[in-house]
Write a protein that holds these residues in place. Sequence first.
Motif, PDB file in Angstrom:
ATOM      1  N   TRP A 179      -2.661   5.430   4.793  1.00 60.98           N
ATOM      2  CA  TRP A 179      -1.484   5.758   4.119  1.00 60.98           C
ATOM      3  C   TRP A 179      -1.671   7.552   4.937  1.00 60.98           C
ATOM      4  O   TRP A 179      -3.198   7.437   4.921  1.00 60.98           O
ATOM      5  CB  TRP A 179      -1.478   6.402   2.840  1.00 60.98           C
ATOM      6  CG  TRP A 179      -0.415   6.942   2.013  1.00 60.98           C
ATOM      7  CD1 TRP A 179      -0.378   8.824   2.439  1.00 60.98           C
ATOM      8  CD2 TRP A 179       1.096   7.132   1.724  1.00 60.98           C
ATOM      9  NE1 TRP A 179       1.228   9.034   2.427  1.00 60.98           N
ATOM     10  CE2 TRP A 179       2.289   7.638   1.950  1.00 60.98           C
ATOM     11  CE3 TRP A 179       1.585   5.642   1.644  1.00 60.98           C
ATOM     12  CZ2 TRP A 179       2.955   8.381   1.678  1.00 60.98           C
ATOM     13  CZ3 TRP A 179       3.272   5.390   0.714  1.00 60.98           C
ATOM     14  CH2 TRP A 179       4.132   7.021   0.630  1.00 60.98           C
ATOM     15  N   GLY A 180      -1.135   8.115   5.650  1.00 63.63           N
ATOM     16  CA  GLY A 180      -1.353   9.061   6.584  1.00 63.63           C
ATOM     17  C   GLY A 180      -2.391   9.057   7.309  1.00 63.63           C
ATOM     18  O   GLY A 180      -2.551   9.596   7.795  1.00 63.63           O
TER      19      GLY A 180
ATOM     20  N   LEU B 179      -3.865   0.524   0.448  1.00 66.73           N
ATOM     21  CA  LEU B 179      -3.071   1.482   0.474  1.00 66.73           C
ATOM     22  C   LEU B 179      -3.409   2.862   1.193  1.00 66.73           C
ATOM     23  O   LEU B 179      -3.285   3.149   2.251  1.00 66.73           O
ATOM     24  CB  LEU B 179      -1.739   1.758  -0.237  1.00 66.73           C
ATOM     25  CG  LEU B 179      -1.222   2.910   0.047  1.00 66.73           C
ATOM     26  CD1 LEU B 179      -0.079   2.762   0.896  1.00 66.73           C
ATOM     27  CD2 LEU B 179      -0.111   3.028  -1.158  1.00 66.73           C
ATOM     28  N   GLY B 180      -4.541   3.179   0.495  1.00 64.50           N
ATOM     29  CA  GLY B 180      -5.723   4.840   0.965  1.00 64.50           C
ATOM     30  C   GLY B 180      -5.830   4.224   1.997  1.00 64.50           C
ATOM     31  O   GLY B 180      -6.159   5.320   2.802  1.00 64.50           O
TER      32      GLY B 180
ATOM     33  N   ARG C  56      -3.652  -0.520  -4.205  1.00 64.91           N
ATOM     34  CA  ARG C  56      -3.667   0.309  -4.452  1.00 64.91           C
ATOM     35  C   ARG C  56      -4.493   1.563  -3.226  1.00 64.91           C
ATOM     36  O   ARG C  56      -4.859   1.849  -2.121  1.00 64.91           O
ATOM     37  CB  ARG C  56      -3.265   1.175  -5.750  1.00 64.91           C
ATOM     38  CG  ARG C  56      -3.922   2.423  -5.640  1.00 64.91           C
ATOM     39  CD  ARG C  56      -4.422   3.121  -7.258  1.00 64.91           C
ATOM     40  NE  ARG C  56      -6.336   2.386  -7.070  1.00 64.91           N
ATOM     41  CZ  ARG C  56      -6.644   2.298  -7.390  1.00 64.91           C
ATOM     42  NH1 ARG C  56      -6.943   1.920  -9.111  1.00 64.91           N
ATOM     43  NH2 ARG C  56      -7.803   1.812  -7.792  1.00 64.91           N
TER      44      ARG C  56
ATOM     45  N   ASN D 116       0.601   4.940  10.949  1.00 65.26           N
ATOM     46  CA  ASN D 116       2.157   5.710   9.623  1.00 65.26           C
ATOM     47  C   ASN D 116       2.870   7.054  10.046  1.00 65.26           C
ATOM     48  O   ASN D 116       3.438   7.463   9.942  1.00 65.26           O
ATOM     49  CB  ASN D 116       1.181   6.084   8.322  1.00 65.26           C
ATOM     50  CG  ASN D 116       2.262   6.800   6.895  1.00 65.26           C
ATOM     51  OD1 ASN D 116       1.437   7.574   6.679  1.00 65.26           O
ATOM     52  ND2 ASN D 116       3.222   6.098   6.731  1.00 65.26           N
TER      53      ASN D 116
END
Length: 301
Positions: free
Chosen positions: A284-285, A280-281, A277, A289
């Motif tokens: 992500w964005g 991913l941070g 998790r 991505n």
Amino acid sequence: MATSLLKTSPLSVRTKLLHQTGLSLYNTSHGFYEEEVKKKLQQFPGGTVDLQKEDSGIGILTLNNPSKMNAFSGVMMLQLLEKVIELENWTEGKGLIVRGAKNNFCSGSDLNAVKALATPEDGMALCMFMQNTLTRFMRLPLISVALVQGWALGGGAEFTTACDFRLMTPESKIRFVHKEMGIIPSWGGTTRLVEIIGSRQALKVLSGALKLDSKNALNIGMVEEVLQSSDEAKSLEEAQEWLRQFIQGPPEVIRALKKSVSSGRELYLEEALQNERDLLGTVWGGPANLEAIAKKGKFNK
């Protein structure tokens, strides 16, 4: 409630080791005094560990002590740690090839150092130093492959297990000769070998009952592929081409992917999920991505 718990759950010691660079398995609480070990190793010169970083994001780490089949001198052990630290901080890096100079991989430790460090205390200190170094190497956010040309003996065989993948040239051989030396692997080789090929096959290999030429190594899953050429330059080109299939894309994504796999291998389920998790941070964005989203998911090419 569950989301709140995930956000506030403390990091375990194992998770911290994966999150933070520069952390090692052993320290003074284990009776390990790194600076003392370094002073002893400095007394045994010879050879170099060389690192070439290419614009493609592939690094080439070369064990260079050909007069002794690229055996690790004490100074080379120190240089390996220095190169690992450099690779930990190479933010553009995506892949790594480990090889030996002059068409040999590595024959383990230089016997001059082994003879001089003959006490159990010295052996334990060297064990902890090399386990520290190779564990940090294994956790590098780079997809790594050992290019085994010629012989990988003893500690050289152990080093191959710290890489994500292994490739062999047709005439090359991997030998865990520790039993013949009256010892067992001490650089983490047994633990990693069991993970790679399982306990039954590991017993066969470590006992010497199963000889790892390129054919046997491929059959038991020790290596991914046997390359076509045994020529030093051509086999390196083959290894680079083989590695490129894994490192297509931005370095931040490849590095996060490797870190996620490392956590899945080393952590308990809950810790690995939390680490996934957090990783991913970081993407992500992000630019890669957002660019992929803009292409509307056209990945069927």
